[in-house]
Design an enzyme around this catalytic site. Sequence first.
Site, PDB file in Angstrom:
ATOM      1  N   TYR A   1       0.817  -1.212   0.000  1.00 13.66           N
ATOM      2  CA  TYR A   1       0.000   0.000   0.000  1.00 13.66           C
ATOM      3  C   TYR A   1       0.856   1.270   0.000  1.00 13.66           C
ATOM      4  O   TYR A   1       0.326   2.369  -0.166  1.00 13.66           O
ATOM      5  CB  TYR A   1      -0.929   0.032   1.223  1.00 13.66           C
ATOM      6  CG  TYR A   1      -1.842  -1.163   1.372  1.00 13.66           C
ATOM      7  CD1 TYR A   1      -2.059  -2.056   0.325  1.00 13.66           C
ATOM      8  CD2 TYR A   1      -2.480  -1.408   2.584  1.00 13.66           C
ATOM      9  CE1 TYR A   1      -2.888  -3.155   0.481  1.00 13.66           C
ATOM     10  CE2 TYR A   1      -3.319  -2.503   2.743  1.00 13.66           C
ATOM     11  CZ  TYR A   1      -3.513  -3.379   1.693  1.00 13.66           C
ATOM     12  OH  TYR A   1      -4.332  -4.466   1.862  1.00 13.66           O
TER      13      TYR A   1
ATOM     14  N   HIS B   1       0.319 -11.927   2.941  1.00 18.00           N
ATOM     15  CA  HIS B   1      -0.694 -11.267   2.113  1.00 18.00           C
ATOM     16  C   HIS B   1      -1.356 -12.223   1.121  1.00 18.00           C
ATOM     17  O   HIS B   1      -2.572 -12.164   0.908  1.00 18.00           O
ATOM     18  CB  HIS B   1      -0.055 -10.090   1.374  1.00 18.00           C
ATOM     19  CG  HIS B   1      -1.028  -9.025   0.982  1.00 18.00           C
ATOM     20  ND1 HIS B   1      -0.635  -7.812   0.470  1.00 18.00           N
ATOM     21  CD2 HIS B   1      -2.383  -8.984   1.017  1.00 18.00           C
ATOM     22  CE1 HIS B   1      -1.699  -7.070   0.224  1.00 18.00           C
ATOM     23  NE2 HIS B   1      -2.779  -7.764   0.533  1.00 18.00           N
TER      24      HIS B   1
END
Length: 252
Positions: A27, A85
Amino acid sequence: MEGAEATDAVAGAIQQGYRLVDTAQRYHNEHAVGEGVRASGLDRGDVLVASKLRGGDHGKGQTRRSFMTTLTSLGLDHVDLYYIHWPNPRVGLYLDSYEVLMDLRAEGLIRAIAVSNFLPEHLDAIHDRFGEYPEINQVELHPGWPQDDIRAYDAEHGIVTQAWGVAGRGKGTMDDGTLDAIAAEVGVSPVEVALSWAVGKGVSTIAKSANAARQRANLAAPDIELSAEQVARIDAMPTVSLGKDPATEEEF
């Protein structure tokens, strides 16, 4: 959301009552998130900070280096939740990474191990090798993709199911009119309806907004009471996935 926008959004959300902040290396905002946690004025022990290991950093040596980079970027002395993730099954190193996370947990650098986008076969492999399951499995979950099988598996094995993309925007999930109609009936937004629906399924939700008014509304969404008939209409919505298949997706 990056930079000052992310810092202000995080600080404001915490001040309004949010207690979980979710970020990831992918991000590109870990530093800003850490700044927001500090700027909130709340005691560090009262805020859960979560980040994620990116797919390109799987493997024993790289996982530790990647985590330490995250810790430095956040400017914190520990991370409360640290996720793998994606499983990246073709590469096949997620078990090695999980073992490193167990070491980091023993060292007090992370409080709990979590995963994201893991299927039952990946979770079974973790349990077979280490005799435990992760605390959380964060998956794409919204009215158009309710993940009944994943939720049932997680519940059976003591894993919290956490939703990303609960608003379901991007591929028509919100466009069949069901959520709009129910939102009008209840007097809230379609996103609030989706959040209330997910919480009613026993799912932990992650909501993203830099707007203070929307943050307040999203935080109050679990208090919205949907009727059984409204829930049934949501459950009957067409199915469509916004994401990629964890059985084949390779994140780098």
